[in-house]
Design a protein around this motif. Structure first.
Motif, PDB file in Angstrom:
ATOM      1  N   ASP A   1       0.831  -1.194   0.000  1.00  0.00           N
ATOM      2  CA  ASP A   1       0.000   0.000   0.000  1.00  0.00           C
ATOM      3  C   ASP A   1       0.871   1.251   0.000  1.00  0.00           C
ATOM      4  OD1 ASP A   1      -1.849   2.027   0.406  1.00  0.00           O
ATOM      5  OD2 ASP A   1      -3.133   0.778   1.670  1.00  0.00           O
ATOM      6  N   PRO A   2       1.203   1.788  -1.165  1.00  0.00           N
ATOM      7  CA  PRO A   2       2.064   2.977  -1.246  1.00  0.00           C
ATOM      8  C   PRO A   2       1.482   4.184  -0.523  1.00  0.00           C
ATOM      9  CG  PRO A   2       1.849   1.921  -3.402  1.00  0.00           C
ATOM     10  CD  PRO A   2       0.862   1.258  -2.497  1.00  0.00           C
ATOM     11  N   GLU A   3       0.152   4.324  -0.518  1.00  0.00           N
ATOM     12  CA  GLU A   3      -0.451   5.482   0.126  1.00  0.00           C
ATOM     13  C   GLU A   3      -0.277   5.410   1.645  1.00  0.00           C
ATOM     14  OE1 GLU A   3      -2.340   9.130   0.658  1.00  0.00           O
ATOM     15  OE2 GLU A   3      -1.327   8.196  -1.051  1.00  0.00           O
ATOM     16  N   VAL A   4      -0.433   4.213   2.213  1.00  0.00           N
ATOM     17  CA  VAL A   4      -0.182   4.036   3.647  1.00  0.00           C
ATOM     18  C   VAL A   4       1.254   4.420   3.968  1.00  0.00           C
ATOM     19  CG1 VAL A   4       0.097   2.301   5.470  1.00  0.00           C
ATOM     20  CG2 VAL A   4      -1.962   2.304   4.054  1.00  0.00           C
ATOM     21  N   ASN A   5       2.182   3.991   3.109  1.00  0.00           N
ATOM     22  CA  ASN A   5       3.590   4.328   3.320  1.00  0.00           C
ATOM     23  C   ASN A   5       3.830   5.828   3.254  1.00  0.00           C
ATOM     24  OD1 ASN A   5       4.408   1.755   3.712  1.00  0.00           O
ATOM     25  ND2 ASN A   5       5.571   1.550   1.820  1.00  0.00           N
ATOM     26  N   ARG A   6       3.244   6.473   2.267  1.00  0.00           N
ATOM     27  CA  ARG A   6       3.479   7.906   2.080  1.00  0.00           C
ATOM     28  C   ARG A   6       3.054   8.689   3.314  1.00  0.00           C
ATOM     29  NH1 ARG A   6       0.968  12.379   1.149  1.00  0.00           N
ATOM     30  NH2 ARG A   6      -1.095  11.378   1.082  1.00  0.00           N
ATOM     31  N   VAL A   7       1.836   8.429   3.778  1.00  0.00           N
ATOM     32  CA  VAL A   7       1.321   9.163   4.934  1.00  0.00           C
ATOM     33  C   VAL A   7       2.154   8.870   6.180  1.00  0.00           C
ATOM     34  CG1 VAL A   7      -0.653   9.424   6.485  1.00  0.00           C
ATOM     35  CG2 VAL A   7      -1.016   9.267   4.000  1.00  0.00           C
TER      36      VAL A   7
END
Length: 518
Positions: free
Chosen positions: A331-337
């Protein structure tokens, strides 16, 4: 199994255990037990007396009897070899795979954990010591059941700093005179005995509540150095300030350990647990959802500011708190946040003057290192930043009531789910568990169960539903949350309910958990 040292081993002897549990090593443990265990028990009794005073309406404050220490002109020993530059430290248990990954991570320091990220399963206690000894010798290797091989790299390796168990935990598999030994003295004694000639013996000291407990550790260190012919100050120790009482005795703790001191660490998760524990029956100390209690709320901000000011005033390192996020490959979005939050946290610490900080995963080492590289530039630390602008009062440290946030059903569900999932893993021998993309250890499990206890026993109603927190509500939520997970969590659920809703507050959930462990 008894032996000539008068020590009885009640745990099984696995492959290579005789390399750690030698007659000479056990004799040293027996010496430590006979010399220091009585004082350890006396200090644990003093903790009980303090808790009784707080329950009767007392408070915490700076000690009048140690004013001369706080006003005195003294400094701790100069930073020891391998501990001058601590800009990024990685933490983790001492199983073979984790040991190799930590030592290959590129961090400056590895906290080799026999405490909150570990469980005192007998095999973990002994095999962790074997792994540490093999790692120091450069011979450690591991092949997983799936056939994947792990080996130590050729590059510079982090300085090993070993964390023993806290003063409160016993070691039930090693008896002296029929009495269980101290988990602290067992972990320290075995590591020091087997490694002091091969490497500098460094330690992280957890869960202390007073400078008198630091004095006991200092006496243990002096005894070990003299017993084995090592110069005074060979041993160095960083103390985790992770109990509410210890925050009022930081200078005194450094003073007691001064020739052995390597600084203080902001053990923020256990600190939150201790705040709840010490004032658990006082409504003005009721905390909101765990995720609302950030490092910028007033009482946490005061604690970390005072820690940096205290350390640098005395020439000691100040090490920041844990970044517990576990990167997700799905999950790239989880990582980004999450990485934005980690970066903001480390940027705040570097800006406040911390000399380094903790991460729980190798992928976070570059994130932390980049931020501290920018702050330190060509310096190994920030000891020259005295933070004389900081002035923290007793009232600032006690300002828990100023914490914003609410008591929500989502917060309660998270506490119950995390607590039961963690205990399920703990009882099976794993002390560091990835749950909801966070590395949870015993400290965060303690927050989970103590918050449930605090809300229930202080008559809290959930802000979003209006429902009062009761034992019945906690039982229902536990059933609903565990149904989502599947599998059998009966033993962990029963233990969680015991430590989260019973009338009497259990000091540490690991004590009844250890009694259930084989």
């Amino acid at each position: 199994m008894g032996n000539a040292t008068g020590v009885e081993i009640t745990g099984p002897f696995g492959d290579r255990y005789s390399e750690i549990l030698t007659q000479e090593a056990l004799s040293f443990l027996a010496e430590l037990h006979r010399e220091f265990d009585g004082r350890r028990r006396e200090l644990l009794a003093l903790r009980k007396e303090r808790e009784a005073a707080l329950a009767a309406g007392g408070t915490l404050g700076f000690l009048p009897e140690t004013l001369t220490v706080r006003e005195g002109d003294w400094r701790v020993a100069e930073p020891a070899p391998g501990l001058q530059d601590r800009r990024v430290e990685i933490t983790g248990p001492t199983d073979a795979k984790m040991t190799i990954n930590a030592l290959n991570s590129g961090a400056k320091v590895w906290l080799a954990d026999h405490e909150d990220a570990n469980t005192p399963l007998w095999s973990n206690v002994v095999e962790g010591q074997l792994n540490l000894r093999d790692a120091i010798a450069g011979t450690l290797a591991y092949t997983s059941p799936e056939g994947k091989s792990y080996a130590l790299g050729d590059g510079p390796r982090p300085t090993i700093v070993m964390r023993p168990r806290g003063w409160h935990l016993p070691e039930k598999h090693i008896l002296v005179g029929g009495e269980p030994t101290s988990g602290s003295l067992t972990d320290f004694g075995l590591y020091f005995f087997h490694n002091h000639a091969a490497t500098r013996p460094y330690f992280y000291l957890p869960k202390m509540e007073s400078h008198l407990e630091a004095r006991l550790w200092n006496d243990v260190f002096t005894f070990a150095e003299q017993r084995h012919g090592r110069p005074a100050g060979t041993i160095r120790a960083t103390v985790l300030i992770e109990t509410f009482p210890a925050a009022f005795e930081m200078e005194e703790i450094l003073y007691e350990l001064r020739e052995h001191s390597a600084g203080l660490n902001a053990g923020r998760w256990d600190y939150m647990f201790s705040v709840i524990k010490k004032f658990r029956d006082r409504k003005e100390f009721v905390l909101p959802d765990r995720n609302s209690v950030t490092m910028t709320v007033p009482f946490m901000r005061a604690y970390t500011e005072l820690l940096v000011r205290t350390c640098h005033k005395r020439g000691a390192h100040a090490i920041g708190g844990m970044a517990a996020f576990i990167p997700s490959r799905r999950d790239p979005e989880v990582n980004r946040v999450a990485l934005e939050k980690v970066a903001a946290d480390k940027t705040r610490e570097a800006g406040d003057g911390f000399d380094g900080s903790w991460v729980a995963h190798p992928d976070l080492v570059p994130v932390c290192r980049e931020i501290f590289d920018a702050a330190l530039r060509d310096r190994p630390n920030q000891l020259d930043r005295l933070r004389e602008d900081v002035s923290v009062s007793e009232a600032d440290l006690l300002a828990v009531a100023q914490t914003p946030g609410g008591h929500t059903e989502a917060g309660l569900r998270n506490a119950v789910s995390v607590g039961v999932q963690y205990l399920d893993a703990w009882l099976k021998g794993t002390g560091a568990v990835a749950i909801f993309n966070m590395m949870e250890d015993a400290a965060t499990a303690e927050i989970s169960r103590s918050q449930v206890w605090q809300w229930l026993h202080n008559g809290i109603a959930l802000d979003d539903t209006g429902e009062p927190v009761t034992a019945e509500l906690v039982e229902r939520i536990a059933g609903e949350e565990l149904a989502k997970l599947g599998g059998d969590h009966a033993a962990a659920r029963a233990l969680f309910m015991e430590v989260a809703v019973a009338d009497d507050f259990v000091d540490f959930l690991t004590i009844p958990a250890y009694q259930r462990m084989p």
